[in-house]
Design an enzyme around this catalytic site. Structure first.
Site, mmCIF file in Angstrom:
data_model
loop_
_atom_site.group_PDB
_atom_site.id
_atom_site.type_symbol
_atom_site.label_atom_id
_atom_site.label_comp_id
_atom_site.label_asym_id
_atom_site.label_seq_id
_atom_site.Cartn_x
_atom_site.Cartn_y
_atom_site.Cartn_z
ATOM 1 N N HIS A 143 0.844 -1.205 0.000
ATOM 2 C CA HIS A 143 0.000 0.000 0.000
ATOM 3 C C HIS A 143 0.876 1.250 0.000
ATOM 4 O O HIS A 143 0.653 2.181 -0.791
ATOM 5 C CB HIS A 143 -0.916 -0.018 1.228
ATOM 6 C CG HIS A 143 -1.653 1.263 1.463
ATOM 7 N ND1 HIS A 143 -2.956 1.465 1.072
ATOM 8 C CD2 HIS A 143 -1.267 2.422 2.075
ATOM 9 C CE1 HIS A 143 -3.345 2.680 1.417
ATOM 10 N NE2 HIS A 143 -2.329 3.282 2.026
ATOM 11 N N GLU A 144 1.878 1.285 0.877
ATOM 12 C CA GLU A 144 2.746 2.461 0.977
ATOM 13 C C GLU A 144 3.600 2.616 -0.283
ATOM 14 O O GLU A 144 3.843 3.736 -0.743
ATOM 15 C CB GLU A 144 3.635 2.362 2.222
ATOM 16 C CG GLU A 144 2.877 2.346 3.542
ATOM 17 C CD GLU A 144 1.935 3.520 3.706
ATOM 18 O OE1 GLU A 144 2.190 4.587 3.108
ATOM 19 O OE2 GLU A 144 0.923 3.381 4.423
ATOM 20 N N HIS A 147 1.581 4.333 -2.870
ATOM 21 C CA HIS A 147 1.571 5.791 -2.702
ATOM 22 C C HIS A 147 2.792 6.404 -3.384
ATOM 23 O O HIS A 147 2.706 7.473 -4.005
ATOM 24 C CB HIS A 147 1.578 6.167 -1.220
ATOM 25 C CG HIS A 147 0.230 6.160 -0.577
ATOM 26 N ND1 HIS A 147 -0.878 6.767 -1.142
ATOM 27 C CD2 HIS A 147 -0.197 5.644 0.605
ATOM 28 C CE1 HIS A 147 -1.922 6.612 -0.344
ATOM 29 N NE2 HIS A 147 -1.545 5.930 0.711
ATOM 30 N N GLU A 220 -6.449 6.779 -1.045
ATOM 31 C CA GLU A 220 -6.341 5.587 -0.205
ATOM 32 C C GLU A 220 -6.950 4.369 -0.903
ATOM 33 O O GLU A 220 -6.388 3.278 -0.858
ATOM 34 C CB GLU A 220 -7.008 5.828 1.149
ATOM 35 C CG GLU A 220 -6.287 6.839 2.029
ATOM 36 C CD GLU A 220 -4.862 6.423 2.345
ATOM 37 O OE1 GLU A 220 -4.593 5.203 2.468
ATOM 38 O OE2 GLU A 220 -4.000 7.313 2.433
#
Length: 299
Positions: A143-144, A147, A220
């Protein structure tokens, strides 16, 4: 049609919008003081400060975010496995391996920061490492990394410095207004401080709202989806979010300037549940994110 590339372009435009807005606000304050005192030095100082803060925000905001969170480099032998997971996921994502940091905090959380993939960093809490299983940790790290790949970190990181500076400046002017009203006998000085106090009340919420406009909650959902595609296992991140959201206490060094960076609200589940918290939160409800992840069809 919207794509990952258009999302990156939008984030770059948002960053320029945020930096330009900051420039206008600070120069505007300098102009007001110049008009009150009839001295252009205040305008020159405002121009200098706004330019320097924009430069600092772009080049050094990641360091500010890391320092504000109390994160330390994950360089020791005990963090070898963490670094290995990040490296493997980075190779899969086609990204350079970001710097890895650990925050000594029992609250499970994580964030990514930096101006681009070549100057990115990921920080995770000890609580996250102690709470999650490997597949869940991989989901969070993916997930990070998403980003980073999506260029979310550019606008998210710049906002840390700019919005934090405007809020701090507003607070200073409010305090100066109180002091000036008691101790100064100069009418123009009192008027100046009164105007600054009024402007401070107006600027602070505007600055916060600018951050809300610049940092969309949709980022998100996109990072969740991109991360699930990276690991090919949406349930890992969904399970991780379930555990993260169940932790009630806030992080030790939680603050509003960096809250939008984290994968989950650093102020804890109790803050997330408040109506005002939901209204102004930079994160969508975790329940919606989990439902979205479990509805993905990845074959």
């Amino acid at each position: 049609m919207s794509s990952l590339y258009t999302h990156k372009s939008v984030n770059i435009r948002k960053t320029w919008f945020l930096m330009t807005g900051f420039l206008i606000i600070v120069i505007g304050l300098g102009f007001v003081v110049t008009q009150i005192y009839g001295n252009p030095i205040f305008l020159y100082v405002a121009v200098f400060i706004s330019i320097m803060m924009n430069i600092s925000a772009y080049w050094f905001s990641d360091k500010v975010a890391i320092a504000a969170s109390g994160a330390k480099p994950a360089d020791g032998a005990e963090w070898l496995e963490l670094n290995r997971i990040v490296e493997n996921l980075s190779i899969t994502a086609g990204l350079p391996k970001p710097r890895v940091y650990v925050i000594n905090d029992p609250a499970p959380n994580a964030f990514a920061t930096g101006r681009n993939p070549e100057h990115a960093a990921i920080a995770v809490t000890t609580g996250l490492l102690n709470t999650l299983e490997r597949s869940e940790l991989e989901g969070v790290l993916a997930h990070e990394l998403s980003h980073i790949g999506n260029r979310d970190i550019l606008v998210m990181t710049v906002a840390v410095v700019l919005v934090g500076f405007v809020s701090a400046t507003a607070d200073i002017f409010l305090r100066m207004g109180h002091i000036g009203g008691r101790e100064s006998d100069d009418g123009r000085a009192k008027a100046a401080f009164a105007i600054f106090a009024l402007v401070a009340f107006i600027v602070a919420p505007i600055a916060a709202q600018l951050m809300q406009f610049a940092i969309s909650r949709r980022r998100e959902f996109l990072a969740d989806t991109s991360g699930a595609l990276l690991t090919r296992y949406p349930e890992g991140l969904a399970s991780a979010l379930t555990k993260i959201s169940s932790y009630k206490s806030p992080m030790k060094r939680a603050n509003h300037a960096t809250a939008h960076l984290f994968i989950s609200n650093p102020f804890g589940a109790s803050e997330t549940g408040k109506f005002v918290g939901k209204l102004f939160s930079t994160h969508p409800p975790i329940g919606e994110r989990i439902t979205s992840l479990r509805g993905l069809d990845i074959r």
